[in-house]
Design an enzyme around this catalytic site. Structure first.
Site, mmCIF file in Angstrom:
data_model
loop_
_atom_site.group_PDB
_atom_site.id
_atom_site.type_symbol
_atom_site.label_atom_id
_atom_site.label_comp_id
_atom_site.label_asym_id
_atom_site.label_seq_id
_atom_site.Cartn_x
_atom_site.Cartn_y
_atom_site.Cartn_z
ATOM 1 N N LYS A 13 38.951 51.722 37.444
ATOM 2 C CA LYS A 13 38.524 52.873 38.144
ATOM 3 C C LYS A 13 38.850 52.453 39.568
ATOM 4 O O LYS A 13 39.627 53.298 40.273
ATOM 5 C CB LYS A 13 36.859 52.396 37.930
ATOM 6 C CG LYS A 13 35.928 52.544 36.812
ATOM 7 C CD LYS A 13 34.516 52.079 36.910
ATOM 8 C CE LYS A 13 34.516 50.812 36.986
ATOM 9 N NZ LYS A 13 35.504 49.243 36.033
ATOM 10 N N ARG A 87 25.215 51.555 39.223
ATOM 11 C CA ARG A 87 25.734 50.873 37.942
ATOM 12 C C ARG A 87 24.299 50.441 37.273
ATOM 13 O O ARG A 87 24.168 50.366 36.451
ATOM 14 C CB ARG A 87 25.454 49.295 38.317
ATOM 15 C CG ARG A 87 27.522 49.018 38.404
ATOM 16 C CD ARG A 87 27.960 48.150 38.415
ATOM 17 N NE ARG A 87 29.069 47.296 37.363
ATOM 18 C CZ ARG A 87 29.989 47.306 38.051
ATOM 19 N NH1 ARG A 87 30.817 47.665 39.096
ATOM 20 N NH2 ARG A 87 31.142 46.542 37.612
ATOM 21 N N ARG A 126 45.550 41.452 34.628
ATOM 22 C CA ARG A 126 45.218 42.398 35.346
ATOM 23 C C ARG A 126 45.686 41.173 37.058
ATOM 24 O O ARG A 126 45.782 39.661 36.951
ATOM 25 C CB ARG A 126 43.989 42.885 35.545
ATOM 26 C CG ARG A 126 44.026 43.148 37.200
ATOM 27 C CD ARG A 126 42.821 44.118 37.767
ATOM 28 N NE ARG A 126 41.000 42.705 36.744
ATOM 29 C CZ ARG A 126 40.044 43.763 36.824
ATOM 30 N NH1 ARG A 126 40.102 44.799 37.340
ATOM 31 N NH2 ARG A 126 39.491 43.260 36.714
ATOM 32 N N ARG A 161 41.358 37.344 39.591
ATOM 33 C CA ARG A 161 40.237 37.763 39.324
ATOM 34 C C ARG A 161 39.314 36.706 39.211
ATOM 35 O O ARG A 161 39.329 36.004 37.632
ATOM 36 C CB ARG A 161 39.059 39.509 39.367
ATOM 37 C CG ARG A 161 39.749 39.928 40.900
ATOM 38 C CD ARG A 161 39.228 41.038 40.058
ATOM 39 N NE ARG A 161 38.211 41.367 39.525
ATOM 40 C CZ ARG A 161 37.293 42.441 38.994
ATOM 41 N NH1 ARG A 161 37.958 43.272 40.111
ATOM 42 N NH2 ARG A 161 36.403 42.703 38.721
ATOM 43 N N ARG A 172 30.302 40.762 31.323
ATOM 44 C CA ARG A 172 30.204 42.649 32.226
ATOM 45 C C ARG A 172 29.930 43.511 31.122
ATOM 46 O O ARG A 172 28.793 44.788 31.528
ATOM 47 C CB ARG A 172 31.757 42.179 32.540
ATOM 48 C CG ARG A 172 32.115 41.029 33.780
ATOM 49 C CD ARG A 172 32.879 40.834 34.148
ATOM 50 N NE ARG A 172 34.213 41.821 35.094
ATOM 51 C CZ ARG A 172 35.544 41.978 34.961
ATOM 52 N NH1 ARG A 172 36.184 40.396 34.569
ATOM 53 N NH2 ARG A 172 35.967 42.886 35.413
HETATM 54 P P1 AP5 Z 1 41.590 48.553 37.358
HETATM 55 O O1 AP5 Z 1 41.762 49.382 37.634
HETATM 56 O O2 AP5 Z 1 40.811 47.065 37.836
HETATM 57 O O3 AP5 Z 1 40.002 48.381 35.943
HETATM 58 P P2 AP5 Z 1 39.015 48.905 36.789
HETATM 59 O O4 AP5 Z 1 38.326 49.987 35.630
HETATM 60 O O5 AP5 Z 1 38.363 48.777 38.509
HETATM 61 O O6 AP5 Z 1 38.402 47.110 36.193
HETATM 62 P P3 AP5 Z 1 37.282 46.373 36.774
HETATM 63 O O7 AP5 Z 1 37.476 45.134 36.158
HETATM 64 O O8 AP5 Z 1 37.707 46.329 38.248
HETATM 65 O O9 AP5 Z 1 35.468 46.747 36.711
HETATM 66 P P4 AP5 Z 1 34.885 46.469 37.301
HETATM 67 O O10 AP5 Z 1 33.408 47.460 37.039
HETATM 68 O O11 AP5 Z 1 34.424 45.023 35.618
HETATM 69 O O12 AP5 Z 1 34.742 45.804 38.792
HETATM 70 P P5 AP5 Z 1 34.071 45.556 40.077
HETATM 71 O O13 AP5 Z 1 34.814 45.415 40.713
HETATM 72 O O14 AP5 Z 1 33.566 46.982 40.546
HETATM 73 O O15 AP5 Z 1 42.725 48.439 35.758
HETATM 74 C C1 AP5 Z 1 42.046 47.195 35.037
HETATM 75 C C2 AP5 Z 1 43.485 46.369 34.612
HETATM 76 O O16 AP5 Z 1 44.248 47.722 33.704
HETATM 77 C C3 AP5 Z 1 44.696 46.774 35.097
HETATM 78 O O17 AP5 Z 1 45.691 45.509 35.323
HETATM 79 C C4 AP5 Z 1 45.692 47.849 35.000
HETATM 80 O O18 AP5 Z 1 46.971 48.465 35.737
HETATM 81 C C5 AP5 Z 1 45.440 47.935 33.896
HETATM 82 N N1 AP5 Z 1 45.260 49.622 33.495
HETATM 83 C C6 AP5 Z 1 44.659 50.840 34.246
HETATM 84 N N2 AP5 Z 1 45.000 51.709 33.847
HETATM 85 C C7 AP5 Z 1 45.039 51.758 32.978
HETATM 86 C C8 AP5 Z 1 45.947 51.935 31.857
HETATM 87 N N3 AP5 Z 1 45.235 53.818 31.698
HETATM 88 N N4 AP5 Z 1 46.269 52.207 30.924
HETATM 89 C C9 AP5 Z 1 46.996 50.665 31.106
HETATM 90 N N5 AP5 Z 1 47.146 49.842 32.085
HETATM 91 C C10 AP5 Z 1 45.707 49.894 32.434
HETATM 92 O O19 AP5 Z 1 32.972 44.299 40.170
HETATM 93 C C11 AP5 Z 1 32.910 42.532 39.743
HETATM 94 C C12 AP5 Z 1 31.209 42.999 39.596
HETATM 95 O O20 AP5 Z 1 30.708 42.491 41.296
HETATM 96 C C13 AP5 Z 1 30.444 42.770 38.605
HETATM 97 O O21 AP5 Z 1 30.677 41.994 37.566
HETATM 98 C C14 AP5 Z 1 29.198 42.366 39.462
HETATM 99 O O22 AP5 Z 1 28.784 41.133 38.986
HETATM 100 C C15 AP5 Z 1 29.387 43.031 40.833
HETATM 101 N N6 AP5 Z 1 29.316 44.040 41.065
HETATM 102 C C16 AP5 Z 1 30.372 44.939 41.505
HETATM 103 N N7 AP5 Z 1 29.475 45.912 41.836
HETATM 104 C C17 AP5 Z 1 28.493 45.483 41.343
HETATM 105 C C18 AP5 Z 1 26.822 47.481 41.483
HETATM 106 N N8 AP5 Z 1 26.878 48.116 41.767
HETATM 107 N N9 AP5 Z 1 25.845 46.650 41.107
HETATM 108 C C19 AP5 Z 1 25.296 45.630 40.392
HETATM 109 N N10 AP5 Z 1 26.841 44.373 40.702
HETATM 110 C C20 AP5 Z 1 27.557 44.805 41.088
HETATM 111 MG MG MG Z 2 37.687 47.453 39.748
#
Ligand code: AP5
Ligand code: MG
Length: 215
Positions: A13, A87, A126, A161, A172
């Protein structure tokens, strides 16, 4: 055009949202990034959410809806990309109401479909640039040998992270399946859902998302 990128941790994402910001002048609203900023700057809210995030659980709807409400207020753009929000069904309802109150519409929800085995590999490999947030991966997009970020040039400022470990990832993923995946049906019923293959290469996923947006 206002869109949601929906997918489990590691679906890509953030990577795809950054590309859309660069190429389409859109604005990325990542609740994960906002919460990490609050945590790093030591605000009261940041202290409350730090442990919850490290464990991989969701923070409360009230907190994240409040963050999005603040960002949407009065901001005009070519389009918002909601990354990691909503979410829960409650967040999805709140987003609909917030958009309506700003005179905006939500146009498309892009589900990035992947499988769990790939996610463990992606997440544990990552890192991100501490200065500009560019996303790297030890296997698919390594940090350059000279240690300089390809996006902003900052040297040796790469971070991992606290929740990027196998144990937090299990929590997660469970949170995604229990609390977030019902949104797939929710937006399908509203005829807003498009699905892309998130397992393809980063360039191919960019192409599929571009085609969905222009199609
Ligand atoms: P990346 O693009 O970083 O993936 P992502 O989908 O953004 O993954 P996240 O870990 O950020 O998602 P998340 O939903 O767990 O975290 P968030 O920060 O939202 O890519 C990942 C890796 O893969 C990278 O190394 C990249 O280079 C590689 N890659 C990407 N695409 C690729 C491809 N096509 N092929 C190969 N490699 C690839 O949330 C974190 C925490 O915050 C949550 O757990 C929760 O505690 C809290 N939180 C956030 N939002 C909310 C909400 N709305 N409600 C409640 N709690 C929340
Ligand atoms: Mg992300």
């Amino acid at each position: 055009m206002n869109i949601i990128l929906l997918g489990p941790p590691g679906a890509g994402k953030g990577t795809q949202a950054r590309h859309l910001v660069e190429t389409r002048n859109m604005v990325q609203l990542s609740t994960g990034d906002m919460l990490r900023e609050a945590k790093d700057s030591g605000t009261e809210m940041g202290k409350i959410v730090a442990d919850v995030m490290a464990r991989g659980e969701l923070v409360t709807d009230e907190i994240v809806i409040g963050l999005i409400r603040e960002k949407l207020a009065g901001e005009k753009t070519e389009g918002f990309i909601f990354d990691g929000f909503p979410r829960t069904l409650e967040q999805a309802d709140a987003l609909g109401e917030l958009m309506a109150s700003e005179g905006e519409t939500l146009d498309m929800v892009i589900e990035m479909r992947v499988d769990d085995a790939a996610l463990v590999e992606r997440i544990t490999a990552r890192s991100t640039c501490g200065s500009c947030g560019e996303v790297y991966n030890d296997k698919t997009k390594p940090i350059p040998a000279d240690g300089k970020c390809t996006n902003c040039g900052k040297e040796n400022d790469f971070k991992r992270r606290a929740d990027d470990n196998e144990e937090s990832l299990k929590t997660r993923l469970m949170a995604y399946y229990k609390q977030t995946s019902p949104l797939i049906g929710y937006y399908y019923a509203k005829d807003m859902l498009k699905v892309v293959d998130g397992l393809a290469s980063i360039d191919k996923v960019q192409g599929s998302i571009g085609a969905a947006l222009d199609g």
